[in-house]
Design a protein around this motif. Structure first.
Motif, mmCIF file in Angstrom:
data_model
loop_
_atom_site.group_PDB
_atom_site.id
_atom_site.type_symbol
_atom_site.label_atom_id
_atom_site.label_comp_id
_atom_site.label_asym_id
_atom_site.label_seq_id
_atom_site.Cartn_x
_atom_site.Cartn_y
_atom_site.Cartn_z
ATOM 1 N N LYS A 1 0.824 -1.122 0.136
ATOM 2 C CA LYS A 1 -0.021 -0.120 0.082
ATOM 3 C C LYS A 1 0.960 1.238 -0.152
ATOM 4 C CE LYS A 1 -3.931 -2.367 0.108
ATOM 5 N NZ LYS A 1 -4.748 -2.413 -1.154
ATOM 6 N N ASN A 2 2.084 1.120 -0.425
ATOM 7 C CA ASN A 2 2.848 2.412 -0.716
ATOM 8 C C ASN A 2 2.451 2.965 -2.136
ATOM 9 O OD1 ASN A 2 4.570 2.433 1.713
ATOM 10 N ND2 ASN A 2 5.580 0.730 0.481
ATOM 11 N N VAL A 3 2.213 4.329 -2.014
ATOM 12 C CA VAL A 3 1.906 5.013 -3.234
ATOM 13 C C VAL A 3 3.058 5.070 -4.516
ATOM 14 C CG1 VAL A 3 1.403 7.439 -4.264
ATOM 15 C CG2 VAL A 3 0.409 6.504 -2.235
ATOM 16 N N THR A 4 3.026 4.690 -5.410
ATOM 17 C CA THR A 4 4.194 4.659 -6.474
ATOM 18 C C THR A 4 3.808 5.801 -7.584
ATOM 19 O OG1 THR A 4 3.157 2.948 -7.642
ATOM 20 C CG2 THR A 4 4.709 2.199 -6.015
ATOM 21 N N GLY A 5 2.641 6.205 -7.843
ATOM 22 C CA GLY A 5 2.217 7.127 -8.805
ATOM 23 C C GLY A 5 1.017 7.666 -8.550
ATOM 24 N N ILE A 6 0.803 8.916 -9.026
ATOM 25 C CA ILE A 6 -0.562 9.791 -9.161
ATOM 26 C C ILE A 6 -0.418 10.300 -10.431
ATOM 27 C CG2 ILE A 6 -1.944 11.302 -8.091
ATOM 28 C CD1 ILE A 6 -0.072 11.166 -5.590
ATOM 29 N N SER A 7 -1.758 9.949 -10.938
ATOM 30 C CA SER A 7 -1.972 10.496 -12.669
ATOM 31 C C SER A 7 -3.311 11.373 -12.225
ATOM 32 C CB SER A 7 -2.772 9.441 -13.303
ATOM 33 O OG SER A 7 -1.458 8.449 -13.444
ATOM 34 N N HIS A 8 -3.222 12.697 -12.614
ATOM 35 C CA HIS A 8 -4.079 13.455 -12.445
ATOM 36 C C HIS A 8 -4.846 13.797 -13.862
ATOM 37 C CE1 HIS A 8 -2.516 14.711 -8.596
ATOM 38 N NE2 HIS A 8 -1.432 14.695 -9.084
ATOM 39 N N ALA A 9 -6.102 13.499 -14.035
ATOM 40 C CA ALA A 9 -6.865 13.771 -15.359
ATOM 41 C C ALA A 9 -7.584 15.065 -15.238
ATOM 42 C CB ALA A 9 -7.729 12.727 -15.653
ATOM 43 N N VAL A 10 -7.343 16.027 -15.531
ATOM 44 C CA VAL A 10 -7.939 17.402 -15.282
ATOM 45 C C VAL A 10 -9.012 17.810 -16.616
ATOM 46 C CG1 VAL A 10 -7.676 20.002 -14.749
ATOM 47 C CG2 VAL A 10 -6.153 18.346 -14.053
ATOM 48 N N THR A 11 -10.269 18.019 -16.414
ATOM 49 C CA THR A 11 -11.026 18.727 -17.329
ATOM 50 C C THR A 11 -11.102 20.015 -17.119
ATOM 51 O OG1 THR A 11 -12.414 16.487 -17.264
ATOM 52 C CG2 THR A 11 -13.378 18.638 -18.407
ATOM 53 N N VAL A 12 -10.960 20.746 -18.292
ATOM 54 C CA VAL A 12 -10.745 22.272 -18.295
ATOM 55 C C VAL A 12 -12.103 22.496 -18.926
ATOM 56 C CG1 VAL A 12 -9.464 24.307 -18.699
ATOM 57 C CG2 VAL A 12 -8.268 22.281 -18.022
ATOM 58 N N VAL A 13 -12.957 23.573 -18.475
ATOM 59 C CA VAL A 13 -14.320 24.194 -18.995
ATOM 60 C C VAL A 13 -14.025 25.601 -18.927
ATOM 61 C CG1 VAL A 13 -16.547 24.220 -19.046
ATOM 62 C CG2 VAL A 13 -15.384 22.108 -18.632
ATOM 63 N N PRO A 14 -13.779 26.407 -19.970
ATOM 64 C CA PRO A 14 -13.723 27.624 -19.974
ATOM 65 C C PRO A 14 -15.040 28.443 -19.493
ATOM 66 C CG PRO A 14 -12.855 26.853 -22.282
ATOM 67 C CD PRO A 14 -13.445 25.849 -21.519
ATOM 68 N N ALA A 15 -14.839 29.428 -18.643
ATOM 69 C CA ALA A 15 -16.068 29.994 -17.997
ATOM 70 C C ALA A 15 -16.602 31.040 -19.279
ATOM 71 C CB ALA A 15 -15.777 30.889 -16.945
ATOM 72 N N SER A 16 -17.834 31.388 -18.939
ATOM 73 C CA SER A 16 -18.232 32.371 -19.885
ATOM 74 C C SER A 16 -17.337 33.579 -20.244
ATOM 75 C CB SER A 16 -19.670 32.780 -19.361
ATOM 76 O OG SER A 16 -20.478 33.701 -20.437
ATOM 77 N N GLY A 17 -17.157 33.951 -21.571
ATOM 78 C CA GLY A 17 -16.368 34.974 -21.766
ATOM 79 C C GLY A 17 -14.949 34.495 -21.604
ATOM 80 N N GLN A 18 -14.661 33.518 -21.179
ATOM 81 C CA GLN A 18 -13.262 33.255 -21.193
ATOM 82 C C GLN A 18 -12.589 32.405 -22.234
ATOM 83 O OE1 GLN A 18 -11.924 30.224 -17.604
ATOM 84 N NE2 GLN A 18 -10.394 31.392 -17.156
ATOM 85 N N SER A 19 -11.331 32.871 -22.694
ATOM 86 C CA SER A 19 -10.826 32.069 -23.693
ATOM 87 C C SER A 19 -10.391 30.674 -23.554
ATOM 88 C CB SER A 19 -9.531 32.918 -24.416
ATOM 89 O OG SER A 19 -8.463 32.715 -23.428
ATOM 90 N N ALA A 20 -10.282 29.721 -24.369
ATOM 91 C CA ALA A 20 -9.670 28.343 -23.934
ATOM 92 C C ALA A 20 -8.177 28.320 -23.529
ATOM 93 C CB ALA A 20 -9.781 27.545 -25.332
ATOM 94 N N GLN A 21 -7.496 29.436 -23.894
ATOM 95 C CA GLN A 21 -6.087 29.509 -23.658
ATOM 96 C C GLN A 21 -5.945 29.727 -22.187
ATOM 97 O OE1 GLN A 21 -3.743 31.613 -26.400
ATOM 98 N NE2 GLN A 21 -3.494 30.056 -27.661
ATOM 99 N N ASP A 22 -6.891 30.867 -21.733
ATOM 100 C CA ASP A 22 -6.972 31.547 -20.446
ATOM 101 C C ASP A 22 -7.373 30.341 -19.352
ATOM 102 O OD1 ASP A 22 -5.788 34.052 -21.207
ATOM 103 O OD2 ASP A 22 -7.727 34.718 -21.383
ATOM 104 N N ALA A 23 -8.337 29.795 -19.861
ATOM 105 C CA ALA A 23 -8.765 28.467 -19.044
ATOM 106 C C ALA A 23 -7.781 27.586 -18.868
ATOM 107 C CB ALA A 23 -10.044 28.015 -19.508
#
Length: 414
Positions: free
Chosen positions: A245-267
């Motif tokens: 039960k030792n942690v050997t790795g952590i993978s983060h899958a992040v979903t990015v949803v731009p807010a209203s008026g926010q560009s994709a790059q800024d998000a």
């Protein structure tokens, strides 16, 4: 009036009055000595039961208050350590800046940087109170809980958690040098650059990883995938463990949803900064429509680093981002990451303080309520005690007179 030696009506009446007076006198004496008009269920069953329930609640609140006090000290200890670590990060930034000068031996600077990183680890791992450390991360890589659960209601039905858990869904709050992404910091630390990246749209993604060694005695390696989408939010983490039960790795899958008026790059940039990276965009030198994306922090490396502009776009391989700005960006990313931890713990400390104030107010209100139900009015009881003592004396005297009446019958037979 008939005289009888078998039945002395006057004595019986006087005796009955004396018994009643003595009973009242005993009750009043108890009220005076204890300060309570309801000492047992016999005094007033309904009030006694209500008071017992309220006293039980007060006792529970006392335990809650004790737990909150411990929690407050745990969080305060962690916050003090974060403040000290913040001071070290300021020194690190100065050293890294000085290390860019050609007149200063980088070996000397890097040795000082190593010493400061050791100080960070010492502050983080010694920030323990009552056996709880909220900012030490994964001690030895084990799946441990860097959090503290605090009961906030007398019936234990409500609680809050301070710190952040290291479980199957997220990694622990970690203010060690490795946790801040500074494990390999030096004057020549680099980051990752994606050169000539077009506008990233829906379906586009950026993948990163760090170089931390895995195993039972090291911080787990981590990877991040940021994907732009029109719906969804949050982070899905996958934790890998070994047989013990030792942690050997952590993978983060992040979903990015731009807010209203926010560009994709800024998000995208905002999401990456929230994950502890230092991110900047510059105009590509050769193609006006493209930008260069620079990423540092979290000990990120070029291996496996890629970016895809859109779902059907061509992946761009990450290359090394070097120079003084890259090394400084690593420290800036650590400062931002530490700031996020400070915000979390600061908010939790304020929450505990607020709960402590509420618990104290509630306990005081209940105590006042119990007093109103059970406490005796001593001025009233004092007057009653004087009256009953007088009645007792009169009853005794009346009984004495009634008993003497049988003796007067003898004079009839002389």
């Amino acid at each position: 009036m008939a005289f009888s030696i078998n039945t002395n009506t006057a004595a019986l009446a006087a005796l009955q009055t004396l018994r009643e007076t003595n009973a009242d006198l005993t009750a009043t004496s108890n009220a005076v000595s204890s300060g309570k008009k309801v000492n047992s269920a016999a005094d007033d069953p309904a009030v006694y039961v209500i008071a017992q329930k309220m006293n039980s609640q007060i006792s529970g609140l006392s335990a809650v208050s004790s737990g909150l006090s411990t929690g407050a000290q745990v969080v305060s200890t962690a916050n003090s350590a974060l403040t000290s670590i913040g001071s070290v990060l300021t020194q690190l930034k100065t050293l890294v800046s000085e290390g860019q000068s050609a007149s200063i031996d980088p070996t000397t600077i890097n040795s000082q940087i190593s010493n400061l990183l050791s100080n960070i680890d010492s502050y983080a791992k010694n920030a323990t109170f009552s056996g709880v450390n909220l900012i030490s991360g994964n001690t030895g890589g084990s799946v441990t809980s860097n959090q503290l659960k605090l009961i906030t209601s007398a019936d234990a039905s409500q609680s809050i958690t301070v710190g952040r858990a290291n479980s199957a869904t997220t990694d622990a709050m970690n203010a060690t040098s490795a946790g801040l992404g500074l494990a390999n910091l030096s004057t020549t630390s680099s980051g990752v650059t994606f050169t000539g990246l077009g506008a990233i749209g829906t379906g586009g993604s950026v993948t990163l990883a760090n170089s931390v060694t895995t195993g039972t005695s090291a911080t787990p390696s981590q990877s991040w995938t940021f994907t732009l989408a029109t719906t969804g939010a949050g982070t899905v983490d996958t934790v890998t463990q070994d047989a013990v039960k030792n942690v050997t790795g952590i993978s983060h899958a992040v979903t990015v949803v731009p807010a209203s008026g926010q560009s994709a790059q800024d998000a995208l940039v905002a999401a990456m900064k929230s994950a502890g990276f230092s991110v900047s965009l510059t105009q590509n030198a050769t193609t006006a429509a493209d930008v260069d994306l620079h990423v540092a922090g979290n000990d990120v490396v070029t291996t496996g680093a890629s970016a895809t502009p859109a779902a059907n776009g061509t992946a761009v391989t990450g290359s090394a981002w070097t120079g003084s700005d890259a090394a400084l960006a690593n420290v800036d990313a650590a400062i931002n990451k530490l700031g996020a931890m400070s915000v979390t713990l600061g908010a939790q400390q304020n929450q505990i303080t607020s709960l402590q104030s509420y618990q104290s107010t509630l306990s005081d209100a209940l105590t006042t309520g119990v007093g109103a139900l059970t406490d005796a009015d001593l001025s009233e009881e004092s007057a009653k005690l004087t009256s009953l003592q007088t009645k007792q004396q009169l009853a005794i005297q009346s009984l004495s007179m009634a008993n003497s009446q049988s003796q007067s019958i003898l004079s009839l037979f002389r």
